[in-house]
Design a protein around this motif. Structure first.
Motif, PDB file in Angstrom:
ATOM      1  N   LEU A  46       8.823   4.019 -34.945  1.00 18.15           N
ATOM      2  CA  LEU A  46       9.117   3.209 -33.780  1.00 18.15           C
ATOM      3  C   LEU A  46       8.938   1.736 -34.118  1.00 18.15           C
ATOM      4  O   LEU A  46       8.058   1.356 -34.861  1.00 18.15           O
ATOM      5  N   GLY A  47       9.756   0.901 -33.515  1.00 18.31           N
ATOM      6  CA  GLY A  47       9.669  -0.523 -33.787  1.00 18.31           C
ATOM      7  C   GLY A  47      11.048  -1.141 -33.881  1.00 18.31           C
ATOM      8  O   GLY A  47      12.056  -0.479 -33.653  1.00 18.31           O
ATOM      9  N   HIS A  48      11.100  -2.385 -34.247  1.00 20.04           N
ATOM     10  CA  HIS A  48      12.371  -3.104 -34.272  1.00 20.04           C
ATOM     11  C   HIS A  48      13.351  -2.488 -35.272  1.00 20.04           C
ATOM     12  O   HIS A  48      14.551  -2.509 -35.057  1.00 20.04           O
ATOM     13  N   PRO A 141       1.812   7.240 -30.505  1.00 23.24           N
ATOM     14  CA  PRO A 141       1.322   6.433 -29.379  1.00 23.24           C
ATOM     15  C   PRO A 141       0.130   5.565 -29.730  1.00 23.24           C
ATOM     16  O   PRO A 141      -0.664   5.889 -30.614  1.00 23.24           O
ATOM     17  N   ASP A 142       0.014   4.458 -29.011  1.00 21.98           N
ATOM     18  CA  ASP A 142      -1.142   3.581 -29.136  1.00 21.98           C
ATOM     19  C   ASP A 142      -1.749   3.405 -27.753  1.00 21.98           C
ATOM     20  O   ASP A 142      -1.429   4.144 -26.822  1.00 21.98           O
ATOM     21  N   SER A 143      -2.607   2.415 -27.578  1.00 23.54           N
ATOM     22  CA  SER A 143      -3.346   2.251 -26.328  1.00 23.54           C
ATOM     23  C   SER A 143      -2.449   1.918 -25.135  1.00 23.54           C
ATOM     24  O   SER A 143      -2.885   2.016 -23.982  1.00 23.54           O
ATOM     25  N   ARG A 144      -1.198   1.530 -25.377  1.00 22.30           N
ATOM     26  CA  ARG A 144      -0.286   1.212 -24.274  1.00 22.30           C
ATOM     27  C   ARG A 144       0.250   2.462 -23.584  1.00 22.30           C
ATOM     28  O   ARG A 144       0.762   2.396 -22.469  1.00 22.30           O
ATOM     29  N   SER A 191      -8.478  12.930 -28.675  1.00 23.45           N
ATOM     30  CA  SER A 191      -7.461  12.295 -29.514  1.00 23.45           C
ATOM     31  C   SER A 191      -7.218  10.849 -29.123  1.00 23.45           C
ATOM     32  O   SER A 191      -6.271  10.221 -29.604  1.00 23.45           O
ATOM     33  N   ASN A 192      -8.070  10.340 -28.207  1.00 24.26           N
ATOM     34  CA  ASN A 192      -7.950   8.947 -27.748  1.00 24.26           C
ATOM     35  C   ASN A 192      -6.594   8.647 -27.135  1.00 24.26           C
ATOM     36  O   ASN A 192      -6.051   7.549 -27.289  1.00 24.26           O
TER      37      ASN A 192
END
Length: 250
Positions: A46-48, A141-144, A191-192
């Motif tokens: 994921l990303g640009h 996934p991250d914290s968002r 899994s945070n």
């Protein structure tokens, strides 16, 4: 301005219906919907350089699995919040089991088939872990990110969906729903991963959402009028109200 992406399957239609309400209650939020089955997503990273995008040209032309007129591809790095709605963690498959089986060690319902509570618990744990791993591999996934639980069918569903009716009639349905919620919550917590279960104020009875949230309430023609498994704009707004802080009036 808070940029919010809401990704999901057919349940995302509730969020589309709620867009005017969301804009009114959360004027600082800019919402982008992206609806298509997980199996149709294509994302190695994921990303640009490789945004999440609809895989087939046919899906791209139709705007995804459902007609939300959203983007064909989505760069998730551009958003402040990413809601993954609505994930069931194999919940519908448990309806078919609970509707036809007694759960040993709990109050019997008089079914000819049975499953032990230990076996049911272990199956839920193993399948939830597998589901979580798929989420992490697919979305990174991250914290968002917030994983939003699939809505329980509305109360009216017991009239025409045998599996839902049988599950709701389990003598210990409240304990079984709590078991499912606990397993999913604990798995994601370890899994945070952020998790948003169905708010208790929106539940009429174990495994059933309040009747007022049924999509059928907003429809007048069949067969859509009998849709009690998808929710309406009110449900989506209530769900978001727990995840977003309304802008303070000037």
């Amino acid at each position: 301005m808070t940029r919010i992406a809401i990704l999901g399957n057919s349940h995302i239609a509730a969020y589309k219906a709620a867009l005017p309400l969301i804009k009114s209650k959360f004027p600082d939020a800019v919402v982008t919907l992206y609806g298509v089955n997980n199996a149709d997503f294509h994302a190695k990273s994921l990303g640009h350089s490789d945004p999440l995008r609809v895989r087939s040209q046919e899906d791209a032309q139709s705007g995804g699995m459902i007609d939300i007129k959203g983007p064909v591809e989505l760069d998730l790095s551009a958003f402040d919040r990413v809601l993954l709605a609505s994930h069931g963690f194999y919940l519908p498959s448990y309806y078919s089991i609970l509707a036809t089986h007694d759960v040993l060690d709990l109050t019997t319902a008089g079914h000819s088939k049975s499953i032990s509570l230990a076996a049911l618990t272990k199956a839920m744990q193993l399948r939830t872990t597998a589901y979580r791993k798929k989420l992490q591999q697919f979305y990174n996934p991250d914290s968002r990110f917030v994983i939003v639980q699939m809505p329980f069918p509305a109360q009216q569903s017991v009239q025409n969906i045998p599996d839902i009716a049988g599950t709701a009639q389990q003598p210990d349905a409240d304990r079984l729903m709590a078991l499912f919620n606990t397993i999913v919550s604990e798995e994601l917590k370890q899994s945070n991963l952020n998790y948003a279960p169905v708010p208790s104020r929106m539940i009429a009875a174990p495994f059933l959402s309040l009747a007022q949230f049924a999509r059928a309430n907003d429809l007048s023609t069949k067969p859509e009028a009998s849709d009690f498994t998808h929710m309406n704009a009110g449900y989506a707004l209530e769900t978001l109200s727990d995840l977003l802080v309304p802008q303070s009036p000037l």
